[in-house]
Design an enzyme around this catalytic site. Structure first.
Site, PDB file in Angstrom:
ATOM      1  N   TRP A  11       0.597  -1.152  -0.050  1.00  0.00           N
ATOM      2  CA  TRP A  11      -0.109  -0.110   0.089  1.00  0.00           C
ATOM      3  C   TRP A  11       0.847   1.221   0.005  1.00  0.00           C
ATOM      4  O   TRP A  11       0.864   2.376  -0.623  1.00  0.00           O
ATOM      5  CB  TRP A  11      -1.021  -0.188   1.184  1.00  0.00           C
ATOM      6  CG  TRP A  11      -1.955   0.992   1.184  1.00  0.00           C
ATOM      7  CD1 TRP A  11      -2.622   1.418   2.316  1.00  0.00           C
ATOM      8  CD2 TRP A  11      -2.914   1.275   0.016  1.00  0.00           C
ATOM      9  NE1 TRP A  11      -3.679   2.412   2.054  1.00  0.00           N
ATOM     10  CE2 TRP A  11      -3.722   2.593   0.534  1.00  0.00           C
ATOM     11  CE3 TRP A  11      -2.903   1.281  -1.308  1.00  0.00           C
ATOM     12  CZ2 TRP A  11      -4.703   3.080  -0.194  1.00  0.00           C
ATOM     13  CZ3 TRP A  11      -3.632   1.863  -2.226  1.00  0.00           C
ATOM     14  CH2 TRP A  11      -4.927   2.726  -1.555  1.00  0.00           C
ATOM     15  N   LYS A 108      -5.149   0.157   8.867  1.00  0.00           N
ATOM     16  CA  LYS A 108      -6.441  -0.147   9.442  1.00  0.00           C
ATOM     17  C   LYS A 108      -6.560  -1.027  10.425  1.00  0.00           C
ATOM     18  O   LYS A 108      -5.678  -2.289  10.239  1.00  0.00           O
ATOM     19  CB  LYS A 108      -7.257  -0.773   8.005  1.00  0.00           C
ATOM     20  CG  LYS A 108      -7.488   0.458   6.972  1.00  0.00           C
ATOM     21  CD  LYS A 108      -8.226  -0.140   5.622  1.00  0.00           C
ATOM     22  CE  LYS A 108      -8.089   0.870   4.510  1.00  0.00           C
ATOM     23  NZ  LYS A 108      -8.809   0.197   3.292  1.00  0.00           N
ATOM     24  N   GLY A 137     -10.611   3.811   2.389  1.00  0.00           N
ATOM     25  CA  GLY A 137     -11.547   3.412   1.419  1.00  0.00           C
ATOM     26  C   GLY A 137     -11.405   2.358   0.781  1.00  0.00           C
ATOM     27  O   GLY A 137     -10.503   1.571   0.940  1.00  0.00           O
ATOM     28  N   SER A 139     -10.056   0.128  -1.586  1.00  0.00           N
ATOM     29  CA  SER A 139      -8.910   0.154  -2.565  1.00  0.00           C
ATOM     30  C   SER A 139      -8.019  -0.982  -2.411  1.00  0.00           C
ATOM     31  O   SER A 139      -7.731  -1.344  -1.198  1.00  0.00           O
ATOM     32  CB  SER A 139      -8.010   1.635  -2.151  1.00  0.00           C
ATOM     33  OG  SER A 139      -7.953   1.754  -0.697  1.00  0.00           O
ATOM     34  N   LYS A 192     -14.367  -4.323   8.766  1.00  0.00           N
ATOM     35  CA  LYS A 192     -14.473  -4.840   7.168  1.00  0.00           C
ATOM     36  C   LYS A 192     -13.742  -6.079   6.885  1.00  0.00           C
ATOM     37  O   LYS A 192     -14.161  -6.962   6.082  1.00  0.00           O
ATOM     38  CB  LYS A 192     -14.500  -3.731   6.182  1.00  0.00           C
ATOM     39  CG  LYS A 192     -13.196  -3.127   6.150  1.00  0.00           C
ATOM     40  CD  LYS A 192     -12.350  -3.541   4.977  1.00  0.00           C
ATOM     41  CE  LYS A 192     -10.960  -3.097   4.957  1.00  0.00           C
ATOM     42  NZ  LYS A 192     -10.120  -3.478   4.021  1.00  0.00           N
ATOM     43  N   SER A 255      -8.235  -9.340  -2.138  1.00  0.00           N
ATOM     44  CA  SER A 255      -8.507  -9.360  -0.678  1.00  0.00           C
ATOM     45  C   SER A 255      -7.718 -10.391   0.056  1.00  0.00           C
ATOM     46  O   SER A 255      -8.124 -11.483  -0.096  1.00  0.00           O
ATOM     47  CB  SER A 255      -9.928  -9.222  -0.370  1.00  0.00           C
ATOM     48  OG  SER A 255     -10.048  -9.326   0.977  1.00  0.00           O
ATOM     49  N   ASN A 257      -8.022 -10.755   3.383  1.00  0.00           N
ATOM     50  CA  ASN A 257      -9.051 -11.274   4.278  1.00  0.00           C
ATOM     51  C   ASN A 257      -9.721 -12.212   3.678  1.00  0.00           C
ATOM     52  O   ASN A 257     -10.305 -13.119   4.407  1.00  0.00           O
ATOM     53  CB  ASN A 257      -9.490 -10.284   5.087  1.00  0.00           C
ATOM     54  CG  ASN A 257      -8.629  -9.054   5.782  1.00  0.00           C
ATOM     55  OD1 ASN A 257      -8.271  -9.719   6.920  1.00  0.00           O
ATOM     56  ND2 ASN A 257      -8.242  -8.225   5.403  1.00  0.00           N
ATOM     57  N   VAL A 280       0.118  -9.119   5.307  1.00  0.00           N
ATOM     58  CA  VAL A 280      -0.691  -9.009   6.488  1.00  0.00           C
ATOM     59  C   VAL A 280      -1.963  -8.978   6.025  1.00  0.00           C
ATOM     60  O   VAL A 280      -2.628  -8.561   5.281  1.00  0.00           O
ATOM     61  CB  VAL A 280      -0.310  -7.265   7.120  1.00  0.00           C
ATOM     62  CG1 VAL A 280      -1.331  -7.379   8.433  1.00  0.00           C
ATOM     63  CG2 VAL A 280       1.053  -7.309   7.645  1.00  0.00           C
ATOM     64  N   GLU A 282      -5.133  -7.972   8.037  1.00  0.00           N
ATOM     65  CA  GLU A 282      -5.586  -7.174   9.242  1.00  0.00           C
ATOM     66  C   GLU A 282      -6.678  -7.982  10.087  1.00  0.00           C
ATOM     67  O   GLU A 282      -6.818  -7.876  11.195  1.00  0.00           O
ATOM     68  CB  GLU A 282      -5.461  -5.810   9.085  1.00  0.00           C
ATOM     69  CG  GLU A 282      -4.285  -5.189   8.749  1.00  0.00           C
ATOM     70  CD  GLU A 282      -3.520  -5.049  10.008  1.00  0.00           C
ATOM     71  OE1 GLU A 282      -3.899  -5.449  10.877  1.00  0.00           O
ATOM     72  OE2 GLU A 282      -2.411  -4.144   9.769  1.00  0.00           O
TER      73      GLU A 282
END
Length: 332
Positions: A11, A108, A137, A139, A192, A255, A257, A280, A282
């Site tokens: 990121w 986040k 947001g 992304s 989220k 994603s 996650n 990571v 999160e």
């Protein structure tokens, strides 16, 4: 404008590449080998392979130099470290004796041990820093690195921080909205990730699109209940940093996650999944913090509880889903 980006993960690298198209941008990482590779190839082969970075983007492993760059009168400092490393980075900034006047963070989650949000960690460690905010947001780093369209929100109680962040990021394919609900934006960005694990489990079990829609919608209700209890505003959770980020993270194949959930549904262990992921996730880190905060506030978060059961208590994914379906009927 001068911009220092602290943290050269996926990121931080993607954002630095975007910023360098318009501003004098310096990307910092403590790993000298990573910086050397960036300088040699203008590509972050470790975290964002295949994305060419602008020739104008500069790199440095010297935190003092990066902070000096981000502390100029016309500058902005972007903290792109994960929440788990935020307090350590703040310590290093303080020890370096150079805290930039204007700071925005993009991490986040909740700090695992304290259950604090990023703005609370920064307030505790850098109390003299007053012009700061969060940029968040829906992304994915790879798409930002590819200069594909994206919309983000900067939230800050400082009008100067909002304006400076807008001036830095709002160009090219990136659209920036502004607001002042720091708590709401941060809670949305944390919760989220946990909910994305739930939708990944559901999709991995082949439970269908109806189940996915139900999890996202009821998950949004959980997010909003917790966020309002912690001081956020309800309307924030229907915006980019709440519903928008939830939809992307819960359904997008980039994603991490969601990937964790898919792999759990396939029968893999959490340790094996995280070892193979290499990045990571999160949602795993902050799931227990989210549940602990919900219990402290007497808030019902059954989806979050089910995710924690699968992650940490040995509950089989299909049994966790069955438990949700057996809950008593209630008004929406």
């Amino acid at each position: 404008m001068k911009v220092a980006v602290l943290g050269a993960g996926a990121w931080g690298t993607a954002l630095a590449g975007h910023l360098a198209a318009r501003h004098d941008t310096l990307l910092w990482a403590r790993d000298a080998a990573l910086i050397a590779g960036l300088q040699a190839r203008h590509e972050n082969s470790r975290y964002l392979d295949g994305i060419a970075l602008p020739d104008a983007l500069r790199y440095d492993a010297d935190l003092g130099a990066a902070l000096a760059h981000g502390a100029a009168d016309d500058a902005l400092c972007v903290i792109a470290a994960p929440v788990a490393g935020l307090r350590t980075l703040c310590h290093a900034m303080r020890d370096a004796g150079c805290v930039p006047a204007h700071v925005v963070w993009v991490c986040k989650g909740f700090e695992a041990d304290t259950h604090l949000l990023p703005h609370q960690v920064i307030a505790a460690e850098l109390p003299e820093q007053q012009s700061n905010g969060v940029l968040s947001g829906p992304s994915f780093a790879r798409e930002v690195g590819q200069s594909l369209p994206v919309a983000l929100t900067v939230a800050s109680v400082s009008a100067e921080c909002r304006e400076r962040t807008l001036a830095a990021f709002h160009h090219g394919a990136m659209r920036i909205y502004t607001g002042d609900d720091v708590v709401g934006v941060e809670v949305g960005g944390a919760v989220k990730n946990v909910l994305a694990i739930a939708t990944g489990i559901s999709d991995g079990l082949g439970l269908g699109l109806n189940a996915r829609a139900a999890l996202i919608t009821r998950g949004l209700a959980e997010m909003s209940r917790l966020g309002v209890a912690l001081g956020g505003r309800a309307e924030t959770f229907t915006g980019l940093t709440g519903l928008g980020d939830l939809i992307l993270t819960a359904t997008g194949d980039l994603s991490r996650n969601r990937t964790v959930g898919l792999q759990l549904a396939a029968g893999r262990t959490l340790n094996d999944i995280l070892g193979a992921l290499g990045h990571v996730a999160e949602g795993v880190r902050c799931a227990q913090a989210v549940l602990a905060l919900a219990r402290a506030q007497s808030i019902d978060m059954p989806i979050t509880q089910a995710v924690c059961g699968v992650l940490f208590d040995g509950i089989a994914p299909r049994d966790a889903v069955s438990g949700l379906l057996r809950r008593d009927a209630r008004a929406e």
